[in-house]
Motif scaffolding. Structure first.
Motif, PDB file in Angstrom:
ATOM      1  N   LEU A  51      85.122   7.026 -32.806  1.00 35.76           N
ATOM      2  CA  LEU A  51      85.799   6.442 -31.644  1.00 35.76           C
ATOM      3  C   LEU A  51      86.726   7.472 -30.988  1.00 35.76           C
ATOM      4  N   LEU A  52      87.474   8.214 -31.796  1.00 37.94           N
ATOM      5  CA  LEU A  52      88.362   9.242 -31.256  1.00 37.94           C
ATOM      6  C   LEU A  52      87.570  10.376 -30.611  1.00 37.94           C
ATOM      7  N   ALA A  53      86.368  10.636 -31.130  1.00 34.75           N
ATOM      8  CA  ALA A  53      85.526  11.684 -30.548  1.00 34.75           C
ATOM      9  C   ALA A  53      85.125  11.353 -29.118  1.00 34.75           C
ATOM     10  N   GLN A  54      85.062  10.066 -28.773  1.00 35.95           N
ATOM     11  CA  GLN A  54      84.731   9.682 -27.402  1.00 35.95           C
ATOM     12  C   GLN A  54      85.833  10.093 -26.431  1.00 35.95           C
ATOM     13  N   PHE A  55      87.013  10.364 -26.960  1.00 36.17           N
ATOM     14  CA  PHE A  55      88.138  10.829 -26.154  1.00 36.17           C
ATOM     15  C   PHE A  55      88.429  12.302 -26.444  1.00 36.17           C
ATOM     16  N   ASP A  56      87.359  13.041 -26.811  1.00 30.47           N
ATOM     17  CA  ASP A  56      87.427  14.503 -26.980  1.00 30.47           C
ATOM     18  C   ASP A  56      88.405  14.925 -28.075  1.00 30.47           C
ATOM     19  N   LEU A  57      88.281  14.303 -29.234  1.00 38.29           N
ATOM     20  CA  LEU A  57      89.138  14.668 -30.356  1.00 38.29           C
ATOM     21  C   LEU A  57      89.004  16.145 -30.712  1.00 38.29           C
ATOM     22  N   GLY A  58      87.773  16.665 -30.723  1.00 41.39           N
ATOM     23  CA  GLY A  58      87.562  18.063 -31.079  1.00 41.39           C
ATOM     24  C   GLY A  58      88.281  19.006 -30.135  1.00 41.39           C
TER      25      GLY A  58
ATOM     26  N   ARG B  77      90.856  18.341 -28.282  1.00 38.83           N
ATOM     27  CA  ARG B  77      92.306  18.180 -28.424  1.00 38.83           C
ATOM     28  C   ARG B  77      92.825  18.910 -29.669  1.00 38.83           C
ATOM     29  N   LEU B  78      92.080  18.843 -30.753  1.00 29.68           N
ATOM     30  CA  LEU B  78      92.483  19.574 -31.948  1.00 29.68           C
ATOM     31  C   LEU B  78      92.424  21.079 -31.717  1.00 29.68           C
ATOM     32  N   TYR B  79      91.400  21.508 -30.964  1.00 30.50           N
ATOM     33  CA  TYR B  79      91.299  22.936 -30.638  1.00 30.50           C
ATOM     34  C   TYR B  79      92.506  23.386 -29.830  1.00 30.50           C
ATOM     35  N   ALA B  80      92.860  22.606 -28.816  1.00 26.96           N
ATOM     36  CA  ALA B  80      94.011  22.956 -27.983  1.00 26.96           C
ATOM     37  C   ALA B  80      95.292  22.992 -28.807  1.00 26.96           C
ATOM     38  N   ALA B  81      95.427  22.033 -29.736  1.00 28.56           N
ATOM     39  CA  ALA B  81      96.618  22.016 -30.596  1.00 28.56           C
ATOM     40  C   ALA B  81      96.647  23.236 -31.501  1.00 28.56           C
TER      41      ALA B  81
ATOM     42  N   TRP C 116      76.076  14.587 -26.818  1.00 29.28           N
ATOM     43  CA  TRP C 116      76.932  15.491 -27.591  1.00 29.28           C
ATOM     44  C   TRP C 116      78.074  14.753 -28.272  1.00 29.28           C
ATOM     45  N   HIS C 117      78.544  13.645 -27.663  1.00 29.69           N
ATOM     46  CA  HIS C 117      79.585  12.836 -28.290  1.00 29.69           C
ATOM     47  C   HIS C 117      79.003  11.629 -29.033  1.00 29.69           C
ATOM     48  N   VAL C 118      77.686  11.410 -28.920  1.00 36.17           N
ATOM     49  CA  VAL C 118      77.044  10.184 -29.414  1.00 36.17           C
ATOM     50  C   VAL C 118      77.742   8.985 -28.785  1.00 36.17           C
ATOM     51  N   GLY C 119      77.574   8.854 -27.472  1.00 33.36           N
ATOM     52  CA  GLY C 119      78.215   7.784 -26.718  1.00 33.36           C
ATOM     53  C   GLY C 119      77.853   6.408 -27.247  1.00 33.36           C
TER      54      GLY C 119
END
Length: 391
Positions: free
Chosen positions: A171-178, A180-184, A271-274
């Motif tokens: 669910l978080l991956a649908q909001f670009d979790l990867g 966001r973690l990269y940016a952090a 790519w996100h498995v929508g």
């Protein structure tokens, strides 16, 4: 553990569809997502996870959790070796030919490498830089390394927490979790060695849900092999309606369901498995599990698919080599290319893949025979002192 030829055949089918999709011919479009808005990659990941869950759960129950962890680690190292070999092939042989023949398609695959070769090479070995086509094995390696923890927890304490956590990550991956973690991570470390787009197309936090689901299903099958798995009639009917709708929709509009509407297309994003893509996959999974056994009883065995599926890793790697060579030789698919040329590319490629599968199968049998002879010798040596003592 006895091989499941039905699963081998299914994996073989996924490999065929992936090869048809990736080979630069006029057949790549029709072969992409032929059953709806789901690709062969989802099926391949799920089947691989199912096999892993089944095989390694049996290993854990027979030899213990440490033996299971060791087996997972050895498999991950094997996959990493394949990935390193493919990267070396891409960065040397294919790079030289691509630049020599000025193939934009090849240069596009390794754009970051051509800009920063040393950084890209080191980053690729660290699984940080993953060029297109070579970005699936890295997530497999990560999944294989994490799986012993998940499997040990699932076998000993149940799967509720594992599946719940996996669903939350999806669910978080649908909001670009990867991203966001990269940016952090960049903000904390100050390092910008590999750009975000060079990490690969697959959002690992979305795809892990398919892996964890397959791992759970395979583990459950190993623990209760005789358990009946039936779906309510309403679930099967709903799955049938959804799958048929997606199939007709795909054939009518192509692989992009909503045209230029990017926001709606995210619902089917690969790519996100929508979410709608995930439902499409679940619908096909329910139908396959419900009708599959009956079809297998009526259809003839496709042994060539079973052979390819039983050697899935070498066949997968070989198909990438063939795709890269085809891109160098022929470039992207072209409408004016003679039909016979595309047919020859496909026939030649599948002949080569089948040969790779046969060779791999024979090597596995030889290795198993050598291992068995070694085990016999060890058992004989251990029994000799006991025999002398009895005398």
């Amino acid at each position: 553990m006895k091989r499941r030829v039905d699963l081998d055949a299914a994996r073989g089918l996924m490999l065929v569809l992936m090869a048809l999709t990736h080979l630069p011919t006029r057949f790549s479009g029709p072969a992409g997502q032929p059953f709806g808005f789901v690709s062969a990659a989802e099926g391949f990941v799920m089947l691989s996870a199912y096999m892993a869950g089944m095989v390694y759960t049996s290993r854990a129950l027979k030899d213990g959790i440490p033996a299971m962890r060791t087996a997972f680690l050895l498999r991950a190292l094997k996959i990493y070796g394949c990935q390193a070999a493919l990267l070396l092939f891409l960065f040397t042989f294919i790079a030289v030919l691509g630049l020599t023949f000025d193939r934009d398609e090849v240069k596009g695959l390794m754009g970051f490498f051509l800009q920063e070769p040393l950084t890209a090479f080191i980053g690729s070995l660290l699984l940080l830089y993953n060029p297109p086509l070579l970005d699936i094995l890295p997530i497999y390696i990560v999944f294989m390394l994490v799986s012993p923890l998940l499997l040990a927890h699932g076998v000993s304490r149940g799967w509720f927490a594992v599946l719940g956590g996996s669903l939350l990550l999806w669910l978080l991956a649908q909001f670009d979790l990867g991203d966001r973690l990269y940016a952090a991570g960049i903000a904390l470390s100050g390092l910008t060695t590999v750009p975000p787009k060079a990490y690969g197309s697959f959002e690992i936090f979305g795809w892990q849900f398919l892996w964890v689901l397959g791992l759970w299903m395979g583990s459950s099958a190993a623990q209760k092999p005789d358990a009946e798995r039936r779906f309510p009639r309403a679930v099967v009917l709903l799955a049938l309606v959804y799958a048929l709708t997606a199939f007709v929709w795909r054939q009518a509009v192509g692989q992009v369901p909503f045209g230029d509407n990017g926001a709606l297309n995210l619902l089917f994003d690969k790519w996100h498995v929508g979410p709608l893509r995930l439902f499409n996959f679940f619908a096909l999974l329910v139908l396959a599990m419900h009708y599959g056994p009956r079809l297998l009883d009526r259809l003839p065995r496709l042994t060539w698919l079973e052979v390819m599926g039983s050697a899935s890793l070498p066949v997968f790697c070989a198909h990438l080599v063939l795709v890269l060579l085809a891109l160098v030789q022929f470039g992207a698919p072209k409408p004016d290319r003679p039909f016979a040329v595309d047919v020859l590319i496909v026939i030649g490629s599948f002949a080569a893949l089948y040969a790779v599968a046969l060779i791999s199968q024979r090597l596995d049998r030889y290795a198993a025979a050598v291992k068995e002879r070694w085990s016999r010798r060890q058992r004989r040596r251990r029994s000799r002192p006991n025999a002398n003592a009895m005398r």
